[in-house]
Structure formats: C-alpha cells, structure tokens
Motif scaffolding. Sequence first.
Motif, PDB file in Angstrom:
ATOM      1  N   UNK A   1      11.789  -6.761   0.498  1.00  0.00           N
ATOM      2  CA  UNK A   1      11.777  -6.944   1.952  1.00  0.00           C
ATOM      3  C   UNK A   1      10.984  -8.181   2.334  1.00  0.00           C
ATOM      4  N   UNK A   2       9.842  -8.383   1.672  1.00  0.00           N
ATOM      5  CA  UNK A   2       9.061  -9.580   1.969  1.00  0.00           C
ATOM      6  C   UNK A   2       9.873 -10.833   1.671  1.00  0.00           C
ATOM      7  N   UNK A   3      10.542 -10.876   0.536  1.00  0.00           N
ATOM      8  CA  UNK A   3      11.341 -12.058   0.181  1.00  0.00           C
ATOM      9  C   UNK A   3      12.403 -12.334   1.236  1.00  0.00           C
ATOM     10  N   UNK A   4      13.069 -11.276   1.696  1.00  0.00           N
ATOM     11  CA  UNK A   4      14.117 -11.442   2.701  1.00  0.00           C
ATOM     12  C   UNK A   4      13.543 -11.976   4.008  1.00  0.00           C
ATOM     13  N   UNK A   5      12.432 -11.385   4.449  1.00  0.00           N
ATOM     14  CA  UNK A   5      11.814 -11.825   5.699  1.00  0.00           C
ATOM     15  C   UNK A   5      11.263 -13.245   5.590  1.00  0.00           C
ATOM     16  N   UNK A   6      10.667 -13.550   4.438  1.00  0.00           N
ATOM     17  CA  UNK A   6      10.094 -14.889   4.266  1.00  0.00           C
ATOM     18  C   UNK A   6      11.179 -15.960   4.391  1.00  0.00           C
ATOM     19  N   UNK A   7      12.358 -15.680   3.837  1.00  0.00           N
ATOM     20  CA  UNK A   7      13.459 -16.646   3.890  1.00  0.00           C
ATOM     21  C   UNK A   7      13.953 -16.866   5.322  1.00  0.00           C
ATOM     22  N   UNK A   8      13.781 -15.892   6.184  1.00  0.00           N
ATOM     23  CA  UNK A   8      14.199 -16.045   7.588  1.00  0.00           C
ATOM     24  C   UNK A   8      13.238 -16.924   8.377  1.00  0.00           C
ATOM     25  N   UNK A   9      12.031 -17.087   7.878  1.00  0.00           N
ATOM     26  CA  UNK A   9      11.008 -17.953   8.461  1.00  0.00           C
ATOM     27  C   UNK A   9      10.654 -17.567   9.902  1.00  0.00           C
ATOM     28  N   UNK A  10      10.310 -16.292  10.138  1.00  0.00           N
ATOM     29  CA  UNK A  10       9.799 -15.958  11.473  1.00  0.00           C
ATOM     30  C   UNK A  10       8.447 -16.619  11.678  1.00  0.00           C
TER      31      UNK A  10
ATOM     32  N   UNK B   1       0.829  -1.205   0.000  1.00  0.00           N
ATOM     33  CA  UNK B   1       0.000   0.000   0.000  1.00  0.00           C
ATOM     34  C   UNK B   1       0.867   1.261   0.000  1.00  0.00           C
ATOM     35  N   UNK B   2       0.552   2.253  -0.841  1.00  0.00           N
ATOM     36  CA  UNK B   2       1.364   3.481  -0.884  1.00  0.00           C
ATOM     37  C   UNK B   2       1.359   4.205   0.467  1.00  0.00           C
ATOM     38  N   UNK B   3       2.503   4.698   0.866  1.00  0.00           N
ATOM     39  CA  UNK B   3       2.617   5.491   2.089  1.00  0.00           C
ATOM     40  C   UNK B   3       2.622   4.697   3.374  1.00  0.00           C
TER      41      UNK B   3
ATOM     42  N   UNK C   1       3.078   3.558   9.462  1.00  0.00           N
ATOM     43  CA  UNK C   1       3.559   2.788  10.616  1.00  0.00           C
ATOM     44  C   UNK C   1       4.914   3.335  11.063  1.00  0.00           C
ATOM     45  N   UNK C   2       4.969   3.843  12.284  1.00  0.00           N
ATOM     46  CA  UNK C   2       6.244   4.343  12.808  1.00  0.00           C
ATOM     47  C   UNK C   2       7.263   3.215  12.944  1.00  0.00           C
ATOM     48  N   UNK C   3       6.786   2.024  13.259  1.00  0.00           N
ATOM     49  CA  UNK C   3       7.665   0.852  13.411  1.00  0.00           C
ATOM     50  C   UNK C   3       7.376  -0.134  12.284  1.00  0.00           C
ATOM     51  N   UNK C   4       7.515   0.330  11.056  1.00  0.00           N
ATOM     52  CA  UNK C   4       7.109  -0.477   9.908  1.00  0.00           C
ATOM     53  C   UNK C   4       7.848  -1.813   9.857  1.00  0.00           C
ATOM     54  N   UNK C   5       9.123  -1.843  10.147  1.00  0.00           N
ATOM     55  CA  UNK C   5       9.881  -3.098  10.053  1.00  0.00           C
ATOM     56  C   UNK C   5       9.330  -4.148  11.011  1.00  0.00           C
ATOM     57  N   UNK C   6       8.895  -3.730  12.201  1.00  0.00           N
ATOM     58  CA  UNK C   6       8.304  -4.672  13.154  1.00  0.00           C
ATOM     59  C   UNK C   6       6.960  -5.185  12.645  1.00  0.00           C
ATOM     60  N   UNK C   7       6.163  -4.277  12.093  1.00  0.00           N
ATOM     61  CA  UNK C   7       4.857  -4.667  11.556  1.00  0.00           C
ATOM     62  C   UNK C   7       5.037  -5.636  10.386  1.00  0.00           C
ATOM     63  N   UNK C   8       6.046  -5.373   9.548  1.00  0.00           N
ATOM     64  CA  UNK C   8       6.311  -6.234   8.405  1.00  0.00           C
ATOM     65  C   UNK C   8       6.698  -7.645   8.852  1.00  0.00           C
ATOM     66  N   UNK C   9       7.578  -7.741   9.836  1.00  0.00           N
ATOM     67  CA  UNK C   9       7.991  -9.062  10.319  1.00  0.00           C
ATOM     68  C   UNK C   9       6.819  -9.796  10.963  1.00  0.00           C
ATOM     69  N   UNK C  10       5.972  -9.054  11.670  1.00  0.00           N
ATOM     70  CA  UNK C  10       4.792  -9.673  12.289  1.00  0.00           C
ATOM     71  C   UNK C  10       3.867 -10.261  11.225  1.00  0.00           C
ATOM     72  N   UNK C  11       3.679  -9.534  10.125  1.00  0.00           N
ATOM     73  CA  UNK C  11       2.812 -10.025   9.053  1.00  0.00           C
ATOM     74  C   UNK C  11       3.379 -11.296   8.430  1.00  0.00           C
ATOM     75  N   UNK C  12       4.688 -11.320   8.183  1.00  0.00           N
ATOM     76  CA  UNK C  12       5.321 -12.498   7.600  1.00  0.00           C
ATOM     77  C   UNK C  12       5.247 -13.675   8.574  1.00  0.00           C
TER      78      UNK C  12
END
Length: 299
Positions: free
Chosen positions: A215-224, A168-170, A175-186
């Motif tokens: 970023x999604x590809x990188x996080x997905x490979x880490x398998x959180x 989603x644009x913007x 999200x002030x803590x976008x990286x945390x939100x991204x990892x949570x989603x993955x």
Amino acid sequence: MGEGDIGGIGEFLQSRRARIKPADVGLPGLGRRRVPGLRREELAQLAGVSIDYYTRLERGRARNVSDAILDAIADVLRLDGIERQHLRDLARPGGTAPRPRVTSESRTARSQVRPGLARLLEMMDAVPACVMGRRTDILAYNAMADALYGFSAMPARHRNAARHTFLHPGVRTFYADWSDVAEEAVAFLHLDAGRHPHDPQLAALIGELSLESTTFRTLWARHPVRDKTYGTKRLHHPVVGDLELAYETLLLPGDADQCLVTYTPAAGSASEERLQLLASWQASTTPPVDTYDNADQAH
C-alpha cells in the motif's frame, strides 16, 4: 533532481499531468492516448515553454528555473498552494552548494525537544498531545497520548507516525479511516522529501516502508502532497472503544521542523466521556512523559 535525491520532480509532474484531461484545458481528445492526462508536449505548449526545456525540467536537469515558468506550469496543472511550494522545492533542491555533513551530533540537536515544551506536555494532563519532528518521528508525548497510542509499549523505532501507520500490528483496526490516515502520512513524507532531498535517514525510511508495504508503494507512486494541519481522527481504542477526536497541528516558534499535535473530543460527546475514562485508567498506570532522539534508531 540529482541522482540519489528522494524528492522526485519527474514522478510529481507525471502524476499531476495524469490528473488533467485534455478537455479540461480546451484540447481535443483525439484518438487513443498512450498515457492518461496531458502529454509533455501539450503541457509545454500550454505553459509557454519549449518541449526540450520542459523535458529537462521533468528529468531534473533544468537549472535556475524561474518563478514565472514554475507558476505557468502550476497553473496548467491546477496545483494548490501546498503543491506549488512543493514544485518549487523539487525544482530548486539547493543548487550546486555543497551538501552539509550530517553527523549524529547535528541530528541529535535537531531532534531535541526543549525542556519547557516537555513540561508543557506533562501539564496537559487531560489532552493527548505529542511533538512530531522530521520524517514523522514522535519526539515527545505526554501520558494521555501514551494511553491513547501506547507509545511506551512500542518498539522505539515504531514511534514514528508513518512506521506506525504501515507496520504496527492491528493498526487497521485502530484507525477507523485507515486509508485516509495512510495517505496523509505519505503526503507528509513527500513534503518532507521535497524540502530535504538528500536526507539519508528519510531515504532509509521510505525504502523500508516500500519494501514492507504494498500500500505504501502504491501511495508513494501517486505522489500525494499535503501538510499536517487539522482534522478528525476516528479511533477504536482497546480499552475504551470508539473515539472521535479533533486534532490540531501547532507549529513551534524557533523550530520549523517540530510541531505540537493535540487531540480533543467534542464537548458533551460520548468520546469526551470515553477520553475521561481513559484518563482515569491512565492515572492508575502513570506512564511518564517520554522524550528521545530517533537519530540513533535509524537503520
């Protein structure tokens, strides 16, 4: 795991082996190692299984794996409770039973929000709340959640927490803590994939996000792996500015694939004042509670 499955037991075990240093489990770190963490043979030895059996397990070719073996491997890898259950889901993806035929009717039935729950959302006029289903689909939301996230202004296919987070644009400003939100989603998607390894809609979503987001590809490979429970979201809203909201995830009796997510500010905080301002702004626009079936939007 069979061909075409999306759980990834090999990827999961490799990622967890990489986290464990030999010294952490009493092994000497002799010389240069080709891979980080434990080797397969070291894990097998520590878990008390043969290297041949462990290799077959990591490649998804072991059948009827016992609890004792999975617990031994989990102990060596120091898995937490969620990770242990995820390992079981990956190791036992339904056996050899025939896969159920997925039809548009069955998908619609699973994605339907009960009328009473939709009414409850509508009556929660001071609390942003939504119902999240499989694959992080947003199945229903109330007016305050719409004012907070702008669901009704999104393309319907973006009313999905993972798509919103990565496409989603913007969103990185929102999200002030976008990286945390991204990892949570993955992490939540990995948990879903372990439970539903043959789901074509989930596979399509993961494929889309992998193509569109590095970023999604990188996080997905880490398998959180993490379940959605509770925590804090820091948001920058375009109308009222910065908000800090506690979220709670409430599992719904009668439908294990749906949860109610609510967002509340601390009493007397600036975020509470701003959320009240957002409520006043929302009241002038009166967005309705919206429910919909995402099955027709898969591609």
